[in-house]
Structure formats: structure tokens, C-alpha cells
Design an enzyme around this catalytic site. Structure first.
Site, PDB file in Angstrom:
ATOM      1  N   SER A   1       9.561  11.896  -2.795  1.00  0.00           N
ATOM      2  CA  SER A   1       9.018  10.532  -2.888  1.00  0.00           C
ATOM      3  C   SER A   1       9.886   9.553  -2.112  1.00  0.00           C
ATOM      4  CB  SER A   1       8.892  10.092  -4.348  1.00  0.00           C
ATOM      5  OG  SER A   1      10.145  10.206  -5.011  1.00  0.00           O
TER       6      SER A   1
ATOM      7  N   THR B   1       0.805  -1.230   0.000  1.00  0.00           N
ATOM      8  CA  THR B   1       0.000   0.000   0.000  1.00  0.00           C
ATOM      9  C   THR B   1       0.837   1.279   0.000  1.00  0.00           C
ATOM     10  OG1 THR B   1      -0.170  -0.049   2.406  1.00  0.00           O
ATOM     11  CG2 THR B   1      -1.924  -1.137   1.169  1.00  0.00           C
TER      12      THR B   1
ATOM     13  N   CYS C   1      18.573   4.358  -1.677  1.00  0.00           N
ATOM     14  CA  CYS C   1      18.351   5.062  -2.953  1.00  0.00           C
ATOM     15  C   CYS C   1      19.334   6.208  -3.160  1.00  0.00           C
ATOM     16  CB  CYS C   1      16.914   5.587  -3.033  1.00  0.00           C
ATOM     17  SG  CYS C   1      16.418   6.514  -1.598  1.00  0.00           S
TER      18      CYS C   1
ATOM     19  N   HIS D   1      16.950  11.786  -7.320  1.00  0.00           N
ATOM     20  CA  HIS D   1      17.972  12.223  -6.368  1.00  0.00           C
ATOM     21  C   HIS D   1      19.185  12.708  -7.157  1.00  0.00           C
ATOM     22  CE1 HIS D   1      15.500  10.727  -3.295  1.00  0.00           C
ATOM     23  NE2 HIS D   1      16.217   9.726  -2.815  1.00  0.00           N
TER      24      HIS D   1
ATOM     25  N   VAL E   1       6.489   2.756  -2.289  1.00  0.00           N
ATOM     26  CA  VAL E   1       7.361   1.790  -2.975  1.00  0.00           C
ATOM     27  C   VAL E   1       6.552   0.556  -3.369  1.00  0.00           C
ATOM     28  CG1 VAL E   1       9.435   0.354  -2.805  1.00  0.00           C
ATOM     29  CG2 VAL E   1       9.446   2.663  -1.863  1.00  0.00           C
TER      30      VAL E   1
END
Length: 359
Positions: free
Chosen positions: A187, A12, A158, A251, A15
Site C-alpha cells: 500500500s 482519488t 512512512c 512497514h 492516501v
């Protein structure tokens, strides 16, 4: 290639949603189970995520009416439906460690997007272009867990996926020091501008735990297997600062590096543009054709223009020039929820599938 049934645990969150969209028409993987916390269990996927769907593409039709299982209470049911699971849960670290190990011990391999097991010495943390050989440590991990099929493999943070791939093809030149400042999209915090009003017209100079991960995790990626464990590399020495910036995805990193060997800018750019890793050699479905792209324009890479390059799985580099304190400086960019999170997880699963680890 045979098709594998897969589950998404933590389906949910942002990611988890990204995993759902990436797996929707995947040639090798078919989603047969969705799991989340007890709050979502028993409801359809659509009814839970509809109001907070953060992806540009709609909720995958074949998953919309799937009933979400409880990741803990329904573990046996999840395991019975899948060949392996992707895991992207929002829980305390010790709870994640216990959850992932419980799945592995039920002979269900876990491809994890979480940080809980990144420092476990026999858990491979793989960027398929850079250290694919680390999956060989799985044999030792299975011995420790007492499993035949079950294991845990993780993807790295990330933030370092923007600059570590750029440094990797230069490692034989003796990279001694790296300074990296990362400018990270919202995000990465599972947020959108609607849910994160504090970021508008703002830069936040702190992301909990991020700088430590950015400095330490590359050492595991560049490490080697010895005695059934991954022994971390000792060089280069890395220092990092991480900022949250008002960008949806992507990023960016400003990187400074020192080298033992003298090398020209042309040689560095040639190494970047010609670099290929196992993901390209094996022609994995999610792999970018060209992993590293160098831009000659002075104002690139830019998040808005370049994050989607090669379906968001490539790394963009630009502004290579000599530096007065270090030898060189440059700028990198990667898509944090594609290459950096779910996409990197899917690519790692493709590598493991190709190498027979799910059979």
C-alpha cells in the site's frame, strides 16, 4: 474546539482515500472540497473511485456525491471553501512544490503527505510526539512566502515512522550508529495484490529514493531551529536498506543501534513504555493513548496482528536483545497509511489546530 473546513487535494489515490475515511467523522475537521487532476475534475467522487476503492470501509456517504474540482484550474474555488487542505498528489516533484506553494500564497495552509518540500529548510516536518516544537519555524516561512495565514507543513516518509519513534526516547544515551532494514507493505506504493501481481511470492530489494529518505529525514526531525531554518542533526549516523514485501499494510523494520552510554534492556523497555509526547499531553483526537508498545513474545510484532494497534497510530516494538556488532537490536512495526501517511497528516493538523495556526 471550533470546527475547520478542509479540502483533500489528490483525493482519488490511496492516501487520498485514507484521508477521506479518517476525516469522515472527525470531531474538528469537516471535508468541504475534494480536488484531483483534470482527468477526475467535474465528476462525482463516487464515480471516480468506486472501481478502485482500496479501503475496508465504504466511500464516506457525505463525500460520495461531491463533485471533484481541478486542483490547479479550480484553485481559487478550493481555497474559498476551506480553512486548509491536505495534499497527497501523484505528480512530478517540481510540480508538487509549485502547487503547494501556490496554495500557501493564496493564504491556504497545506498539510502535505508529499516528499517535495521535506528538505525545504523552513518547512516543518513533524511527528507530533517527537518534534512538535518545529512548527515554530512557520513564522519564518510565512515571512519568506509573504503570507499571513498560508504555510506548508509536511509529514515524514512512512518507512522511518516505524523505527525513529523507537530511537527517539534513547537519544540522550548518545545513539551513535543505526542500521535499519525495512520491509515495506505494497500500500506504500499505492498498490493492492490485484494491481501488483509481481509482488506475489516475491520480495523486491529496491524502492526508488526510499533508502536516501530513511537515512536523511530523521536528521531533520532531530534537528533544531536556528535563524528561521531547521538545521539538521549530525548524529546518529544511519544506514538503511528498504525492501518491498507481499504485505497489504504495515512497514516492519529490523534495527541495530550503538549507544555511547551503557544501559540495560529493562531501562530501554521502560523508556519505551513510559514515553509520551505533545500529542498525548494535548490529547489530540487521533493520538494513540500509548505511542510505543513493547511486546515480550518472541514472534511479535507482526503486521497482520499488530498494525491496527490504537487505530493504526501506535508503533509496536519487540525482540530487544544485545548484538555482537552493535549494542542492541530490535524489531519495529507501524501502519504505513495510518501512522505513516494520512493518519500522521491528520495528527499533525490537529497539533497545528490546537496551537492556533489555522486561525
Amino acid at each position: 474546539m471550533k470546527k475547520y473546513n478542509v479540502g483533500i487535494i489528490g483525493c482519488t489515490g490511496m492516501v487520498g482515500q485514507r484521508f477521506a475515511t479518517l476525516l469522515e467523522n472527525h470531531p474538528w475537521f469537516h471535508v468541504t472540497a475534494l480536488a484531483a487532476s483534470s482527468r477526475s475534475a467535474g465528476k462525482t467522487y463516487k464515480s471516480v473511485v468506486e472501481k478502485r476503492w482500496a479501503m475496508k470501509t465504504p466511500i464516506p456517504a457525505e463525500m460520495a456525491d461531491m463533485v471533484i474540482l481541478d486542483a490547479v484550474a479550480d484553485m481559487d474555488q478550493v481555497v474559498s471553501k476551506v480553512d486548509f487542505v491536505f495534499c497527497a498528489v501523484d505528480m512530478k516533484k517540481e510540480d508538487i512544490r509549485a502547487l503547494e506553494e501556490a496554495y500557501a500564497k493564496k493564504e491556504c495552509p497545506v498539510i502535505s503527505n508529499n516528499s517535495a518540500h521535506r528538505s525545504t529548510p523552513d518547512v516543518p516536518m513533524v511527528v507530533p510526539e517527537l518534534n512538535a516544537e518545529h512548527i515554530e519555524v512557520i513564522e519564518a516561512q510565512r515571512k519568506r512566502l509573504g503570507t499571513k495565514r498560508g504555510f506548508i507543513a509536511v509529514k515524514s516518509n512512512c518507512s522511518l515512522q516505524s523505527y525513529v519513534p523507537a530511537i527517539h526516547p534513547l537519544m540522550d544515551l548518545g545513539v551513535t550508529k543505526v542500521l535499519a532494514c525495512t520491509y515495506q507493505a505494497i500500500s506504500g506504493a499505492g498498490k493492492t495484490f490485484e494491481t501488483y501481481p509481481d509482488i506475489i511470492d516475491n520480495v523486491i530489494p529496491y524502492i526508488g529514493g526510499e533508502e536516501e529518505k530513511s537515512e536523511q529525514e530523521p536528521m531533520k526531525i532531530w534537528g533544531h531551529i536556528e535563524g528561521g531554518k531547521i538545521v539538521n542533526a549530525t548524529t546518529p549516523s544511519i544506514t538503511a536498506q528498504c525492501f518491498r514485501v507481499p504485505v497489504t499494510d504495515g512497514h516492519t523494520a529490523a534495527v541495530f543501534m550503538s549507544l555511547e552510554k551503557k544501559v540495560s534492556e529493562e531501562e530501554i523497555i521502560r523508556r519505551w513504555t513510559e514515553f509520551r509526547g505533545p500529542a498525548q499531553e494535548l490529547e489530540l483526537p487521533s493520538a494513540p493513548k500509548q505511542f510505543l508498545h513493547y511486546f515480550t513474545e518472541a514472534d511479535r510484532p507482526q503486521a497482520k496482528l499488530d498494525r491496527e494497534l490504537e487505530n493504526g497510530m501506535a508503533v509496536s516494538i519487540g525482540r530487544l536483545r544485545p548484538d555482537s556488532q552493535y549494542d542492541y537490536k530490535f524489531v519495529c512495526l507501524s501502519h504505513n497509511t495510518l501512522r505513516g501517511a494520512a493518519g500522521g497528516g491528520v495528527l499533525m493538523a490537529e497539533l497545528l489546530a490546537k496551537k492556533g495556526y489555522f486561525d
